[in-house]
Design an enzyme around this catalytic site. Structure first.
Site, short mmCIF file in Angstrom:
data_model
loop_
_atom_site.label_atom_id
_atom_site.label_comp_id
_atom_site.label_asym_id
_atom_site.label_seq_id
_atom_site.Cartn_x
_atom_site.Cartn_y
_atom_site.Cartn_z
N VAL A 56 14.29 42.74 4.47
CA VAL A 56 13.67 43.73 3.57
C VAL A 56 13.89 43.43 2.08
O VAL A 56 13.23 44.03 1.24
CB VAL A 56 14.14 45.18 3.88
CG1 VAL A 56 13.72 45.61 5.28
CG2 VAL A 56 15.63 45.36 3.65
N ASN A 82 15.78 52.25 7.05
CA ASN A 82 17.16 52.41 7.55
C ASN A 82 18.06 51.21 7.25
O ASN A 82 19.28 51.37 7.15
CB ASN A 82 17.09 52.66 9.07
CG ASN A 82 18.42 52.43 9.75
OD1 ASN A 82 19.29 53.31 9.73
ND2 ASN A 82 18.62 51.25 10.32
N SER A 134 22.90 58.23 2.23
CA SER A 134 24.25 58.38 2.79
C SER A 134 24.96 59.52 2.07
O SER A 134 24.71 59.77 0.88
CB SER A 134 25.06 57.09 2.55
OG SER A 134 26.42 57.34 2.80
N TYR A 146 27.56 50.87 -3.22
CA TYR A 146 26.85 51.57 -2.14
C TYR A 146 26.39 52.97 -2.60
O TYR A 146 25.24 53.36 -2.38
CB TYR A 146 27.80 51.67 -0.95
CG TYR A 146 27.27 52.23 0.34
CD1 TYR A 146 26.46 51.45 1.17
CD2 TYR A 146 27.60 53.51 0.76
CE1 TYR A 146 26.00 51.95 2.38
CE2 TYR A 146 27.16 54.02 1.97
CZ TYR A 146 26.35 53.23 2.78
OH TYR A 146 25.91 53.74 3.98
N ALA A 147 27.30 53.70 -3.26
CA ALA A 147 26.95 55.04 -3.73
C ALA A 147 25.82 54.98 -4.75
O ALA A 147 24.88 55.79 -4.72
CB ALA A 147 28.17 55.73 -4.34
N ALA A 148 25.88 53.99 -5.65
CA ALA A 148 24.83 53.85 -6.66
C ALA A 148 23.49 53.55 -6.00
O ALA A 148 22.46 54.13 -6.35
CB ALA A 148 25.20 52.75 -7.66
N LYS A 150 22.59 54.19 -2.88
CA LYS A 150 22.14 55.32 -2.06
C LYS A 150 21.68 56.50 -2.92
O LYS A 150 20.78 57.25 -2.52
CB LYS A 150 23.25 55.74 -1.09
CG LYS A 150 23.58 54.70 -0.02
CD LYS A 150 22.38 54.43 0.89
CE LYS A 150 22.74 53.60 2.10
NZ LYS A 150 21.58 53.36 2.98
N ILE A 179 28.98 58.06 11.22
CA ILE A 179 28.24 57.84 12.47
C ILE A 179 28.81 56.61 13.18
O ILE A 179 29.15 55.62 12.54
CB ILE A 179 26.73 57.62 12.17
CG1 ILE A 179 26.17 58.69 11.20
CG2 ILE A 179 25.92 57.56 13.48
CD1 ILE A 179 26.13 60.11 11.72
P1 NAI Z 1 24.67 48.61 11.02
O1 NAI Z 1 25.32 47.54 10.20
O2 NAI Z 1 25.24 48.90 12.34
O3 NAI Z 1 23.10 48.29 11.18
C1 NAI Z 1 22.30 47.96 10.09
C2 NAI Z 1 21.16 47.08 10.54
O4 NAI Z 1 20.41 46.68 9.37
C3 NAI Z 1 21.65 45.78 11.21
O5 NAI Z 1 20.96 45.57 12.42
C4 NAI Z 1 21.36 44.72 10.17
O6 NAI Z 1 21.09 43.43 10.72
C5 NAI Z 1 20.13 45.31 9.47
N1 NAI Z 1 19.93 44.70 8.14
C6 NAI Z 1 20.88 44.44 7.21
N2 NAI Z 1 20.32 43.82 6.16
C7 NAI Z 1 18.99 43.71 6.41
C8 NAI Z 1 17.90 43.16 5.71
N3 NAI Z 1 18.06 42.57 4.50
N4 NAI Z 1 16.66 43.20 6.26
C9 NAI Z 1 16.49 43.76 7.49
N5 NAI Z 1 17.49 44.30 8.20
C10 NAI Z 1 18.73 44.26 7.69
O7 NAI Z 1 24.66 49.90 10.10
P2 NAI Z 1 24.44 51.46 10.48
O8 NAI Z 1 25.76 52.11 10.44
O9 NAI Z 1 23.59 51.59 11.66
O10 NAI Z 1 23.64 51.93 9.18
C11 NAI Z 1 22.24 52.14 9.16
C12 NAI Z 1 21.89 52.86 7.86
O11 NAI Z 1 22.57 54.12 7.80
C13 NAI Z 1 22.31 52.09 6.62
O12 NAI Z 1 21.33 52.27 5.61
C14 NAI Z 1 23.61 52.75 6.24
O13 NAI Z 1 23.87 52.60 4.87
C15 NAI Z 1 23.31 54.20 6.61
N6 NAI Z 1 24.49 55.03 6.83
C16 NAI Z 1 25.39 54.77 7.84
C17 NAI Z 1 26.46 55.62 8.03
C18 NAI Z 1 27.43 55.43 9.15
O14 NAI Z 1 28.39 56.23 9.24
N7 NAI Z 1 27.27 54.46 10.02
C19 NAI Z 1 26.69 56.78 7.16
C20 NAI Z 1 25.70 56.96 6.14
C21 NAI Z 1 24.64 56.11 6.00
#
Ligand code: NAI
Length: 238
Positions: A56, A82, A134, A146-148, A150, A179
């Site tokens: 992305v 996402n 987030s 990250y905060a900036a 988000k 999560i």
């Molecule tokens: P994760 O690391 O388990 O999954 C993220 C996915 O995004 C991975 O499959 C990764 O390969 C993909 N990804 C990373 N860079 C990419 C790119 N340049 N192009 C395409 N895909 C890419 O993370 P999670 O925990 O599932 O997080 C998903 C979203 O939720 C993120 O935006 C994260 O910041 C947000 N989030 C997560 C929280 C948590 O507690 N897990 C809390 C608040 C927000």
């Protein structure tokens, strides 16, 4: 294809995977984007959807991928931005690279995808965009980058909502709390427990907890909701 299409970036694992599973269960054809060609193909097959290897952060690749998805699958009805990464470190030690990487994926990524999907949604006068921000957007120790990024996503969401309301396109953000995903499982055990202790509901969230709120925002029930931010965190305040 008669099923509406929901595109979920970073849909191969974690929250994106949970969102895609909930949307598939609600009769959407899910299209997931992620970095690894083989892994995204396996996940798409398991979800009964379609998978594409798309970074992305790559403006040109995103433009091309949006065209390919619409040609091969049909019009994107729902876009879920996402994909995200974290590179946590105290501000006084954070490298330029750690800053750039997080801003690139977490803030520029949603812009890149919206920039190419929005003209098509405007033409069709229909669309739903849900951006995954987030709880950290309000500030969290060790997460300046990250905060900036988000917080930037929330500004992007609110601006796009104002620009696109007259085209029958809604744009909202979800702020997950803590999560259960590979991202949070990578944390040191002590930090993991500190986060758990902050959740009034007493449990970590599931990717599907987030997915069900995405499904609500994509549904006719949320037709009059735009420019809004919904926390999904079991009552957690950072
Ligand atoms: P994760 O690391 O388990 O999954 C993220 C996915 O995004 C991975 O499959 C990764 O390969 C993909 N990804 C990373 N860079 C990419 C790119 N340049 N192009 C395409 N895909 C890419 O993370 P999670 O925990 O599932 O997080 C998903 C979203 O939720 C993120 O935006 C994260 O910041 C947000 N989030 C997560 C929280 C948590 O507690 N897990 C809390 C608040 C927000």
């Amino acid at each position: 294809m008669d099923q509406p299409i929901a595109l979920v970036t970073g849909g191969q694992q974690g929250i994106g995977r949970g969102i895609a599973a909930v949307m598939a269960a609600r009769a959407y054809h899910v299209v997931i984007w992620d970095l690894n060609r083989e892994a995204v193909a396996v996940a798409a097959r398991e979800l009964g959807g379609s998978g594409y290897a798309v970074d992305v952060t790559d403006f040109g690749a995103v433009a091309e991928a949006v065209t390919v998805v619409e040609e091969e699958q049909g019009p994107i009805a729902v876009l879920v931005n996402n994909a995200g990464i974290n590179r946590d470190r105290m501000l006084h030690r954070m490298s330029e690279e750690e800053w750039d990487q997080v801003v690139d994926v977490d803030m520029k990524g949603p812009f890149n995808v919206m920039r190419h999907v929005v003209p098509r949604m405007r033409e069709r006068k229909a669309g739903r965009i849900i951006n995954i921000s987030s709880a950290s957007w309000q500030g969290n120790v060790g997460q300046a980058n990250y905060a900036a990024a988000k917080a930037g996503v929330i500004g992007l969401t609110k601006t796009a909502a104002r620009e696109l309301a007259r085209f029958n396109i809604t744009v909202n953000a979800i702020c997950p709390g803590f999560i259960d995903t590979p991202m949070t499982r990578r944390m040191p055990a002590e930090a993991f427990q500190v986060m758990l202790d902050k959740i009034p509901m007493g449990r970590i969230g599931t990717p599907e907890d987030v997915g069900r709120v995405v499904a609500f925002l994509a549904s006719p029930d949320a037709a009059y909701v735009t420019g809004d931010v919904i926390n999904v965190g079991g009552g957690m305040v950072l």
